[in-house]
Design a protein around this motif. Sequence first.
Motif, PDB file in Angstrom:
ATOM      1  N   SER A 426       0.839  -1.214   0.000  1.00  0.00           N
ATOM      2  CA  SER A 426       0.000   0.000   0.000  1.00  0.00           C
ATOM      3  C   SER A 426       0.859   1.243   0.000  1.00  0.00           C
ATOM      4  N   SER A 427       1.961   1.202   0.749  1.00  0.00           N
ATOM      5  CA  SER A 427       2.852   2.368   0.809  1.00  0.00           C
ATOM      6  C   SER A 427       3.464   2.644  -0.548  1.00  0.00           C
ATOM      7  N   LEU A 428       3.889   1.602  -1.243  1.00  0.00           N
ATOM      8  CA  LEU A 428       4.470   1.803  -2.571  1.00  0.00           C
ATOM      9  C   LEU A 428       3.432   2.331  -3.554  1.00  0.00           C
ATOM     10  N   ALA A 429       2.174   1.851  -3.424  1.00  0.00           N
ATOM     11  CA  ALA A 429       1.124   2.354  -4.313  1.00  0.00           C
ATOM     12  C   ALA A 429       0.876   3.831  -4.098  1.00  0.00           C
ATOM     13  N   ASN A 430       0.853   4.282  -2.816  1.00  0.00           N
ATOM     14  CA  ASN A 430       0.679   5.701  -2.529  1.00  0.00           C
ATOM     15  C   ASN A 430       1.831   6.522  -3.072  1.00  0.00           C
ATOM     16  N   LEU A 431       3.055   5.977  -2.962  1.00  0.00           N
ATOM     17  CA  LEU A 431       4.218   6.715  -3.464  1.00  0.00           C
ATOM     18  C   LEU A 431       4.155   6.874  -4.970  1.00  0.00           C
ATOM     19  N   VAL A 432       3.715   5.852  -5.689  1.00  0.00           N
ATOM     20  CA  VAL A 432       3.593   5.955  -7.145  1.00  0.00           C
ATOM     21  C   VAL A 432       2.572   7.000  -7.531  1.00  0.00           C
ATOM     22  N   GLY A 433       1.482   7.060  -6.745  1.00  0.00           N
ATOM     23  CA  GLY A 433       0.474   8.079  -7.030  1.00  0.00           C
ATOM     24  C   GLY A 433       0.956   9.477  -6.797  1.00  0.00           C
ATOM     25  N   ASN A 434       1.877   9.647  -5.865  1.00  0.00           N
ATOM     26  CA  ASN A 434       2.407  10.976  -5.549  1.00  0.00           C
ATOM     27  C   ASN A 434       3.478  11.445  -6.524  1.00  0.00           C
ATOM     28  N   LEU A 435       3.912  10.575  -7.414  1.00  0.00           N
ATOM     29  CA  LEU A 435       4.999  10.970  -8.312  1.00  0.00           C
ATOM     30  C   LEU A 435       4.533  11.902  -9.414  1.00  0.00           C
ATOM     31  N   GLY A 436       3.256  11.934  -9.698  1.00  0.00           N
ATOM     32  CA  GLY A 436       2.753  12.841 -10.731  1.00  0.00           C
ATOM     33  C   GLY A 436       3.194  12.450 -12.114  1.00  0.00           C
ATOM     34  N   ILE A 437       3.027  11.191 -12.429  1.00  0.00           N
ATOM     35  CA  ILE A 437       3.427  10.722 -13.759  1.00  0.00           C
ATOM     36  C   ILE A 437       2.497  11.317 -14.800  1.00  0.00           C
ATOM     37  N   GLY A 438       3.025  11.748 -15.937  1.00  0.00           N
ATOM     38  CA  GLY A 438       2.230  12.320 -17.020  1.00  0.00           C
ATOM     39  C   GLY A 438       2.173  13.812 -17.000  1.00  0.00           C
ATOM     40  N   ASN A 439       2.921  14.508 -16.067  1.00  0.00           N
ATOM     41  CA  ASN A 439       2.900  15.971 -15.983  1.00  0.00           C
ATOM     42  C   ASN A 439       3.973  16.618 -16.852  1.00  0.00           C
ATOM     43  N   GLY A 440       4.551  15.849 -17.694  1.00  0.00           N
ATOM     44  CA  GLY A 440       5.588  16.462 -18.559  1.00  0.00           C
ATOM     45  C   GLY A 440       6.971  16.040 -18.126  1.00  0.00           C
ATOM     46  N   THR A 441       7.915  16.333 -18.948  1.00  0.00           N
ATOM     47  CA  THR A 441       9.301  15.960 -18.670  1.00  0.00           C
ATOM     48  C   THR A 441      10.040  17.152 -18.092  1.00  0.00           C
ATOM     49  N   ALA A 442      10.764  16.895 -17.026  1.00  0.00           N
ATOM     50  CA  ALA A 442      11.541  17.973 -16.399  1.00  0.00           C
ATOM     51  C   ALA A 442      12.704  18.362 -17.299  1.00  0.00           C
ATOM     52  N   LYS A 443      13.056  19.594 -17.123  1.00  0.00           N
ATOM     53  CA  LYS A 443      14.124  20.099 -17.984  1.00  0.00           C
ATOM     54  C   LYS A 443      15.466  19.472 -17.666  1.00  0.00           C
ATOM     55  N   ASN A 444      15.672  19.289 -16.418  1.00  0.00           N
ATOM     56  CA  ASN A 444      17.001  18.841 -15.988  1.00  0.00           C
ATOM     57  C   ASN A 444      16.959  17.372 -15.557  1.00  0.00           C
ATOM     58  N   ASP A 445      16.391  16.527 -16.400  1.00  0.00           N
ATOM     59  CA  ASP A 445      16.390  15.094 -16.081  1.00  0.00           C
ATOM     60  C   ASP A 445      17.814  14.546 -16.204  1.00  0.00           C
ATOM     61  N   LEU A 446      18.041  13.485 -15.477  1.00  0.00           N
ATOM     62  CA  LEU A 446      19.364  12.846 -15.478  1.00  0.00           C
ATOM     63  C   LEU A 446      19.264  11.518 -16.204  1.00  0.00           C
ATOM     64  N   HIS A 447      19.973  11.384 -17.286  1.00  0.00           N
ATOM     65  CA  HIS A 447      19.948  10.153 -18.070  1.00  0.00           C
ATOM     66  C   HIS A 447      21.208   9.364 -17.741  1.00  0.00           C
ATOM     67  N   TRP A 448      20.996   8.179 -17.192  1.00  0.00           N
ATOM     68  CA  TRP A 448      22.148   7.333 -16.821  1.00  0.00           C
ATOM     69  C   TRP A 448      22.445   6.392 -17.976  1.00  0.00           C
ATOM     70  N   SER A 449      23.585   6.536 -18.542  1.00  0.00           N
ATOM     71  CA  SER A 449      23.971   5.671 -19.658  1.00  0.00           C
ATOM     72  C   SER A 449      25.450   5.342 -19.535  1.00  0.00           C
ATOM     73  N   GLN A 450      25.798   4.180 -19.961  1.00  0.00           N
ATOM     74  CA  GLN A 450      27.187   3.730 -19.873  1.00  0.00           C
ATOM     75  C   GLN A 450      27.901   4.019 -21.183  1.00  0.00           C
ATOM     76  N   PRO A 451      29.111   4.527 -21.143  1.00  0.00           N
ATOM     77  CA  PRO A 451      29.817   4.831 -22.388  1.00  0.00           C
ATOM     78  C   PRO A 451      30.119   3.575 -23.176  1.00  0.00           C
ATOM     79  N   GLY A 452      29.833   3.637 -24.445  1.00  0.00           N
ATOM     80  CA  GLY A 452      30.125   2.509 -25.303  1.00  0.00           C
ATOM     81  C   GLY A 452      29.064   1.431 -25.279  1.00  0.00           C
ATOM     82  N   GLU A 453      27.982   1.669 -24.515  1.00  0.00           N
ATOM     83  CA  GLU A 453      26.959   0.636 -24.414  1.00  0.00           C
ATOM     84  C   GLU A 453      26.125   0.633 -25.700  1.00  0.00           C
ATOM     85  N   LYS A 454      25.787  -0.545 -26.181  1.00  0.00           N
ATOM     86  CA  LYS A 454      25.025  -0.654 -27.420  1.00  0.00           C
ATOM     87  C   LYS A 454      23.562  -0.338 -27.152  1.00  0.00           C
ATOM     88  N   LYS A 455      22.999   0.610 -27.914  1.00  0.00           N
ATOM     89  CA  LYS A 455      21.602   1.025 -27.748  1.00  0.00           C
ATOM     90  C   LYS A 455      20.721   0.121 -28.603  1.00  0.00           C
TER      91      LYS A 455
END
Length: 489
Positions: A426-455
């Motif tokens: 139940s706690s995890l469900a409440n936390l997911v609801g509080n994340l506000g998914i679908g409100n747009g993409t933040a400007k300063n998102d952090l993309h974690w990617s490994q150098p040389g990794e095949k996409k």
Amino acid sequence: MNVNIPQLADTLFERTASTSWVVVFKSLTATHHLMVYGNERFIQYLASRNTLFNLSNFLDKSGLQGYDMSTFIRRYSRYLNEKAVSYRQVAFDFTKVKRGSDGVMRTMNTEKLLKTIPIIQNQMDVLLDFNVNANELTNGVINAAFMLLFKDAIRLFAAYNEGIINLLEKYFDMKKVQCKEGLDIYKKFLTRMTRISEFLKVAEQVGIDRGDIPDLSQAPSSLLDALEQHLASLEGKKVKDSTAASRASTLSNAVSSLANTGISFTKVDEREKQAALEEEQSLLRALKEQRLLELQKNPSAATTDSSPISTVGGTINSAPAIDLFSTPSSTNSTSKAANELLDLQPAFQQSLPLSTTNTWGGFTASPTPQQPQNSRGLNVDFDSVFGNNVNANNLDATVTSSPSQGLGMTLNGQQAHKLVSNDLDSSLANLVGNLGIGNGTAKNDLHWSQPGEKKLTGGNNWQPKTAPSTTWNPAAMVGLTSHLFASIQ
């Protein structure tokens, strides 16, 4: 140098299989030398062998000298075999036993003495059977063998003489059978005394110093008569009467003369030991003087290899050594190295516009301006983190004891709903609801990617169809972590 004793002995035995009298004679001489001066384990090994030297039929037909030397090789090998067999029978070397009034042969009991003296007699007989004349000692090989035999003869006869003294002192207290054996031993001793005197004459003729040759004192002939009369009286025969005083006097004179012979042999042996020690000391002094002369001629040879100063070509290389464990003197080197290290990481695409306070670490991160999208580094104030900035805050001592007081974070500007205790789903469900998914993409998102990794998903701008805006706001991640810890507690 590093050869075990069995291998060493086997090698010498193999050399005696040669057809050259020189090789065989040298092998026998080397074996004899090791038996006398080497470790006792060598003669112990020879005594434990089933087979020894088998040279009774040796004959070198290569020349006239080979014929002559072959005779002495056969005799010499017989003596070495007998020396090893004697050690096997009594478990000690007669030439190395302790001598004197408290020696091995003087303190031996009657039964053991009557068994031991014949062993010495056999070894002495084989030694005297070498039977070489002065004119036959014509080369260095046989001369070396004769010198070893001469030293063995002196020490062996000294032990033999002490055994006879012990026998005479016990003779008049022995039983009839023992007296008969003792009388036979004494008669053989007189014969061998004559033969040893002839052997010593040959040694004197070949150039051995007269002082190194012991004197032989013959026992009075009256002693032999007294011994025979005592045995006859034990057998019940009629003999002429002899008082105990006369018998004791005769025995005392005989023991005294034999004791003088033993002392003479012992002195020669001690003189030889002293000469060996003096020779060793002289060699050591000569080596020391030679070393001092070498150091005087070449003083640089005295410099040890461990010296840090090199004198190649007459110059001294005094370049300072690099200290691999020293601490850098500059205070800015730490932050500079860290910044350079982070600048090399291509995985960090954008900077984080964080303005929150991390109460766990106790450090306050100052807000940083946003950087362009093509920035590849992090604008982090490492001076504040590592304590180089004077305005940096120290550890926060005002951290409250309540686990939820310092975790009052907001997720996208909304207050988190109350978590359901003891219910993780139940706690995890409440936390997911509080994340506000679908409100747009933040400007300063952090993309974690490994150098040389095949996409495999189509590149950096790929968006999933099911959740096109499932990006995580850094501030939301901090709040999520806070709620997770609160629910676990």
